[in-house]
Design an enzyme around this catalytic site. Structure first.
Site, short mmCIF file in Angstrom:
data_model
loop_
_atom_site.label_atom_id
_atom_site.label_comp_id
_atom_site.label_asym_id
_atom_site.label_seq_id
_atom_site.Cartn_x
_atom_site.Cartn_y
_atom_site.Cartn_z
N LEU A 74 0.83 -1.20 0.00
CA LEU A 74 0.00 0.00 0.00
C LEU A 74 0.87 1.25 0.00
O LEU A 74 1.83 1.35 0.78
CB LEU A 74 -0.92 -0.01 1.22
CG LEU A 74 -1.84 -1.22 1.36
CD1 LEU A 74 -2.71 -1.09 2.59
CD2 LEU A 74 -2.67 -1.43 0.11
N CYS A 75 0.51 2.17 -0.86
CA CYS A 75 1.23 3.43 -0.96
C CYS A 75 0.63 4.43 0.01
O CYS A 75 -0.40 5.05 -0.28
CB CYS A 75 1.17 3.95 -2.40
SG CYS A 75 2.00 5.54 -2.62
N LEU A 76 1.26 4.58 1.16
CA LEU A 76 0.82 5.52 2.19
C LEU A 76 2.02 6.34 2.65
O LEU A 76 3.17 5.92 2.48
CB LEU A 76 0.20 4.78 3.38
CG LEU A 76 -0.96 3.83 3.06
CD1 LEU A 76 -1.37 3.07 4.31
CD2 LEU A 76 -2.14 4.58 2.47
N THR A 101 -5.16 5.82 -4.02
CA THR A 101 -3.72 5.70 -3.94
C THR A 101 -3.30 4.39 -4.56
O THR A 101 -4.15 3.54 -4.90
CB THR A 101 -3.23 5.77 -2.47
OG1 THR A 101 -1.81 5.80 -2.45
CG2 THR A 101 -3.73 4.57 -1.69
#
Length: 287
Positions: free
Chosen positions: A88-90, A123
């Site tokens: 996950l792109c966080l 995202t």
């Protein structure tokens, strides 16, 4: 590398003790005993959210350089917000090492994950779904998570909660199914004498109501929730008499309407005949 490894381990132990002392709302996390760099978490869907009632299992994979480098974040349970088994792109993940803050703890990471989960901002690794789909994922998450061996090993209390909820759901389903199976049971004389309620795991109860004005209702419950010997003869007589009375009234009303129609038709015919005679008489006089 060897100097940083104890730093990562000691920091994770601190974060673990902090989580036990001051738990993060809706979130539980445990390190994998065989690999302390791999943490498993469970997010319990908050109330008044599309995820209410759901349990969402995921992992945090920490680098040996932690806390100086951020972890990778994965979601394993289908949820309608994030893709499963996908990084996950966080801002709190290894996708953005430039924004990472070494003071952020495991609790901080999971709090940020839950906050982003409740948003709808797209995202890399996110997905779109309707409210109904998210609610369906929440229902299915219970049985889904129980299939995961790490989930069962690390979160036994949550497994007990899920098993309890699944058991209640099964009982409600059986009760609703049994309640819909209502059949009338004729006796040997061909009369309706009882109501049979079919279903599983129903306890027997006794019903015995006596009445001087009727032939009696009920003689108890016999085996597997069956209620027998209910006499409807008196009610049937009353219903028959009411039906006959109603039919008589309807018949009288129909007869009246028929005679009334014939009467007006006769008047119309006679009036037309008189009118024709008058016209004929006038024409003869004119000639």
């Amino acid at each position: 590398m060897t100097n940083r490894k104890p730093t990562a381990m000691s920091r994770m132990k601190q974060d673990y003790l902090r989580l036990k002392k001051d738990p993060v709302p809706y979130i539980t996390a445990e390190p994998l005993p065989s690999n302390l760099l791999e943490w498993h978490y469970v997010v319990k869907g908050p109330e008044d959210s599309p995820y209410q009632g759901g349990y969402y299992h995921g992992t945090l994979l920490f680098p040996r350089e932690f806390p100086f480098k951020p972890p990778s974040i994965y979601m394993l349970t289908p949820n309608g917000r994030f893709k499963t088994n996908t990084r996950l792109c966080l801002s709190i993940s290894d996708f953005h090492p430039d924004t990472w803050n070494p003071t952020w703890s495991v609790g901080t990471i999971l709090t940020g994950l839950l906050s982003f989960m409740l948003e709808s901002t797209p995202t890399l690794g996110s997905t779109e779904s309707s409210l109904y789909e998210k609610q369906q994922y929440a229902k299915k998450s219970l049985a889904f998570n129980l299939k995961n061996s790490n989930f069962r090993e690390l979160f036994p209390q949550i497994c007990d909660e899920i098993n309890c909820r699944l058991k209640k759901q099964q009982q409600l389903l059986q009760a609703s199914t049994a309640g819909s199976k209502l059949t009338l049971c004729p006796n040997s004389a061909g009369e309706i004498s009882g109501v049979n309620i079919s279903g599983n795991n129903h306890k027997s109860n006794n019903i015995n109501n006596n009445s001087d004005s009727s032939r009696g209702i009920g003689s108890g419950i016999a085996g597997q929730g069956a209620i027998s010997d209910i006499d409807f003869n008196e009610n049937s007589k009353n219903d028959d008499s009411n039906l006959i009375h109603t039919n008589n009234k309807n018949s009288n009303s129909d007869n009246y309407c028929n005679w009334h129609s014939i009467y007006f038709n006769l008047i119309a015919i006679i009036s037309f005949a008189i009118f024709a005679l008058i016209v004929n008489y006038v024409i003869k006089n004119l000639n």
